[in-house]
Write an enzyme that holds these catalytic residues in place. Structure first.
Site, PDB file in Angstrom:
ATOM      1  N   ASP A   1       0.856  -1.194   0.000  1.00  0.00           N
ATOM      2  CA  ASP A   1       0.000   0.000   0.000  1.00  0.00           C
ATOM      3  C   ASP A   1       0.891   1.243   0.000  1.00  0.00           C
ATOM      4  O   ASP A   1       2.022   1.193   0.479  1.00  0.00           O
ATOM      5  CB  ASP A   1      -0.846   0.051   1.289  1.00  0.00           C
ATOM      6  CG  ASP A   1      -2.009  -0.935   1.274  1.00  0.00           C
ATOM      7  OD1 ASP A   1      -2.283  -1.537   0.229  1.00  0.00           O
ATOM      8  OD2 ASP A   1      -2.645  -1.090   2.335  1.00  0.00           O
TER       9      ASP A   1
ATOM     10  N   ARG B   1      -1.493  -0.726  -8.536  1.00  0.00           N
ATOM     11  CA  ARG B   1      -2.842  -0.310  -8.140  1.00  0.00           C
ATOM     12  C   ARG B   1      -2.844   1.225  -8.224  1.00  0.00           C
ATOM     13  O   ARG B   1      -2.009   1.882  -7.614  1.00  0.00           O
ATOM     14  CB  ARG B   1      -3.134  -0.735  -6.705  1.00  0.00           C
ATOM     15  CG  ARG B   1      -4.506  -0.261  -6.219  1.00  0.00           C
ATOM     16  CD  ARG B   1      -4.611  -0.304  -4.700  1.00  0.00           C
ATOM     17  NE  ARG B   1      -4.433  -1.630  -4.167  1.00  0.00           N
ATOM     18  CZ  ARG B   1      -4.034  -1.860  -2.908  1.00  0.00           C
ATOM     19  NH1 ARG B   1      -3.753  -0.853  -2.102  1.00  0.00           N
ATOM     20  NH2 ARG B   1      -3.906  -3.089  -2.476  1.00  0.00           N
TER      21      ARG B   1
HETATM   22  C1  FAD Z   1      -8.972  -1.113  -3.143  1.00  0.00           C
HETATM   23  C2  FAD Z   1      -8.474   0.231  -2.707  1.00  0.00           C
HETATM   24  C3  FAD Z   1      -7.160   0.336  -2.226  1.00  0.00           C
HETATM   25  C4  FAD Z   1      -6.676   1.589  -1.842  1.00  0.00           C
HETATM   26  N1  FAD Z   1      -5.363   1.711  -1.448  1.00  0.00           N
HETATM   27  C5  FAD Z   1      -4.855   2.934  -1.158  1.00  0.00           C
HETATM   28  C6  FAD Z   1      -3.485   3.120  -0.835  1.00  0.00           C
HETATM   29  O1  FAD Z   1      -2.677   2.180  -0.804  1.00  0.00           O
HETATM   30  N2  FAD Z   1      -3.059   4.382  -0.562  1.00  0.00           N
HETATM   31  C7  FAD Z   1      -3.897   5.464  -0.605  1.00  0.00           C
HETATM   32  O2  FAD Z   1      -3.456   6.584  -0.364  1.00  0.00           O
HETATM   33  N3  FAD Z   1      -5.209   5.301  -0.880  1.00  0.00           N
HETATM   34  C8  FAD Z   1      -5.709   4.078  -1.168  1.00  0.00           C
HETATM   35  N4  FAD Z   1      -7.033   3.962  -1.459  1.00  0.00           N
HETATM   36  C9  FAD Z   1      -7.978   5.104  -1.247  1.00  0.00           C
HETATM   37  C10 FAD Z   1      -8.049   6.016  -2.454  1.00  0.00           C
HETATM   38  O3  FAD Z   1      -6.838   6.709  -2.580  1.00  0.00           O
HETATM   39  C11 FAD Z   1      -9.202   7.034  -2.279  1.00  0.00           C
HETATM   40  O4  FAD Z   1      -8.961   7.821  -1.154  1.00  0.00           O
HETATM   41  C12 FAD Z   1     -10.571   6.434  -2.141  1.00  0.00           C
HETATM   42  O5  FAD Z   1     -10.740   5.297  -2.947  1.00  0.00           O
HETATM   43  C13 FAD Z   1     -11.636   7.473  -2.513  1.00  0.00           C
HETATM   44  O6  FAD Z   1     -11.557   7.825  -3.887  1.00  0.00           O
HETATM   45  P1  FAD Z   1     -12.535   7.227  -5.014  1.00  0.00           P
HETATM   46  O7  FAD Z   1     -11.816   7.235  -6.292  1.00  0.00           O
HETATM   47  O8  FAD Z   1     -13.011   5.866  -4.568  1.00  0.00           O
HETATM   48  O9  FAD Z   1     -13.810   8.151  -5.066  1.00  0.00           O
HETATM   49  P2  FAD Z   1     -14.038   9.672  -4.593  1.00  0.00           P
HETATM   50  O10 FAD Z   1     -13.179  10.592  -5.383  1.00  0.00           O
HETATM   51  O11 FAD Z   1     -13.960   9.724  -3.094  1.00  0.00           O
HETATM   52  O12 FAD Z   1     -15.535   9.861  -4.988  1.00  0.00           O
HETATM   53  C14 FAD Z   1     -15.909  10.071  -6.353  1.00  0.00           C
HETATM   54  C15 FAD Z   1     -17.358   9.677  -6.532  1.00  0.00           C
HETATM   55  O13 FAD Z   1     -17.480   8.249  -6.440  1.00  0.00           O
HETATM   56  C16 FAD Z   1     -18.701   7.898  -5.802  1.00  0.00           C
HETATM   57  N5  FAD Z   1     -18.400   7.183  -4.547  1.00  0.00           N
HETATM   58  C17 FAD Z   1     -17.230   7.192  -3.870  1.00  0.00           C
HETATM   59  N6  FAD Z   1     -17.291   6.389  -2.788  1.00  0.00           N
HETATM   60  C18 FAD Z   1     -18.536   5.873  -2.770  1.00  0.00           C
HETATM   61  C19 FAD Z   1     -19.239   4.984  -1.909  1.00  0.00           C
HETATM   62  N7  FAD Z   1     -18.651   4.441  -0.846  1.00  0.00           N
HETATM   63  N8  FAD Z   1     -20.514   4.698  -2.204  1.00  0.00           N
HETATM   64  C20 FAD Z   1     -21.127   5.232  -3.274  1.00  0.00           C
HETATM   65  N9  FAD Z   1     -20.519   6.082  -4.139  1.00  0.00           N
HETATM   66  C21 FAD Z   1     -19.244   6.401  -3.876  1.00  0.00           C
HETATM   67  C22 FAD Z   1     -19.445   9.190  -5.546  1.00  0.00           C
HETATM   68  O14 FAD Z   1     -20.255   9.464  -6.640  1.00  0.00           O
HETATM   69  C23 FAD Z   1     -18.318  10.201  -5.472  1.00  0.00           C
HETATM   70  O15 FAD Z   1     -18.740  11.505  -5.776  1.00  0.00           O
HETATM   71  C24 FAD Z   1      -7.541   2.721  -1.880  1.00  0.00           C
HETATM   72  C25 FAD Z   1      -8.840   2.594  -2.381  1.00  0.00           C
HETATM   73  C26 FAD Z   1      -9.306   1.380  -2.795  1.00  0.00           C
HETATM   74  C27 FAD Z   1     -10.699   1.297  -3.346  1.00  0.00           C
END
Ligand code: FAD
Length: 305
Positions: free
Chosen positions: A132, A182
């Site tokens: 991560d 990732r």
């Molecule tokens: C599998 C995985 C591994 C990750 N690993 C890391 C890591 O190693 N390091 C790190 O810094 N970050 C990690 N992250 C977190 C990532 O960096 C983001 O902070 C997080 O995923 C939020 O961004 P997003 O792209 O999902 O959507 P966002 O930009 O938060 O949201 C965009 C849109 O997506 C939709 N949405 C988002 N979440 C939801 C929900 N729960 N339910 C319904 N609609 C939703 C909404 O419409 C929202 O407006 C990881 C995320 C995932 C999914």
């Protein structure tokens, strides 16, 4: 209102008293909707169920910072046990690790020693390990460790965050290592000195990175709950004829369940990031802070048990 609840849950996430109470109380009050349980054994039936539903998994033993060499070695042992259990129970699961939990802040030798142990066990059992990405102050060290280990271990991936200015160059630098990446937007609070302040730029950069890594020919995990990112990836792979076994979608356990199921039905690979462990409380509060809509199921959880 959203900003207030975000600050409130971030404040709660650091509350030691509540953390202690939560450990005694267990994951009952809604956390079990987004956390796999307090031990790996608790998570096994859930992983089997997810696999049965066509979802792949990556498990993450919760807990980031360790204060001693012994604690870092214990974390490595926990990881080894989870790898052995994945093999024994024939689970379709990878393992995700945080280098700070394996001693990154203590010494380079310690973290390398722990990673070598984990990776050789994982290699023996055909399990992939993803490092991560944590906050930007640890990005350089993490990528250097990734590069050093990737030369010896094929079964190793890491994460690139699109909010960092440096990430475009990092993807270029990693090209010759045939990385398993990732790609995420980034989860930490970062200064404008290192990260795009504007969310639209973070989104645009994620699209650029997805395109670059895929067109470089490397396996890409698009980790986002954002419809726009999923749609972008699907259009891109269609346009360039990229086969479905060259990429996957990743989402956190308990988030966007319907979208996960729909993508599986459409024939895409979807991997669920499943955290487990006693230190679930901070993770749970940070997810509530990120998306206050999650409060509804947490409250429902309290009253339905
Ligand atoms: C599998 C995985 C591994 C990750 N690993 C890391 C890591 O190693 N390091 C790190 O810094 N970050 C990690 N992250 C977190 C990532 O960096 C983001 O902070 C997080 O995923 C939020 O961004 P997003 O792209 O999902 O959507 P966002 O930009 O938060 O949201 C965009 C849109 O997506 C939709 N949405 C988002 N979440 C939801 C929900 N729960 N339910 C319904 N609609 C939703 C909404 O419409 C929202 O407006 C990881 C995320 C995932 C999914």
């Amino acid at each position: 209102m959203e900003a207030i609840s975000k600050r409130f849950f971030l404040y709660l996430s650091n509350n030691k008293l509540l953390d202690g109470l939560a450990k005694r109380w267990g994951t009952k009050f809604g956390a079990d909707k987004i956390v796999g349980g307090e031990t790996f054994s608790h998570a096994i039936p859930l992983i089997k169920k997810l696999n049965h539903d066509g979802l792949l998994v990556t498990v993450d033993h919760l807990g980031e910072f360790v204060n001693s060499v012994d604690e870092a070695r214990e974390r490595a042992q926990e990881c080894l046990q989870s790898i052995r259990a994945i093999a024994f129970h024939q689970l379709n699961s990878q393992v995700s690790v945080k280098l700070t939990s394996l001693g990154l802040d203590i010494s380079q030798e310690l973290v390398m020693e722990n990673m070598e142990l984990i990776l050789s066990e994982a290699k023996e059992h055909g399990v992939t390990v993803t490092i991560d990405m944590e906050d930007s102050s640890r990005c350089h060290a993490t990528l250097e460790i990734y590069k050093a280990l990737k030369q010896k271990y094929e079964n190793l991936g890491t994460v690139i965050q699109s909010y960092l200015y440096r990430s475009d160059k990092d993807v270029d630098d990693l090209d010759s290592y045939e990385p398993y990446l990732r790609l995420v937007k980034g989860a930490y609070k970062e200064s404008t000195k290192v990260a795009f302040p504007d969310k639209r730029m973070v989104d645009e950069n994620l699209k650029r990175l997805i395109k670059k890594n895929l067109l470089n020919g490397h396996y890409t995990a698009v980790a986002s709950h954002d419809d726009a990112m999923v749609e972008y990836t699907i259009n891109l792979v269609k346009e360039h004829g990229i086969p479905r076994d060259r990429f996957e979608f990743q989402m956190l356990y308990g988030m966007r369940n319907q979208m996960q199921t729909d993508l599986v039905k459409e024939g895409y690979t979807v991997r669920v990031y499943l955290p487990y462990g006693e230190d679930w409380y901070g993770y749970f509060m940070r997810r509530l802070a990120e998306r206050p809509a999650n409060i509804a199921f947490a409250i429902k959880g309290i009253f339905s048990k």
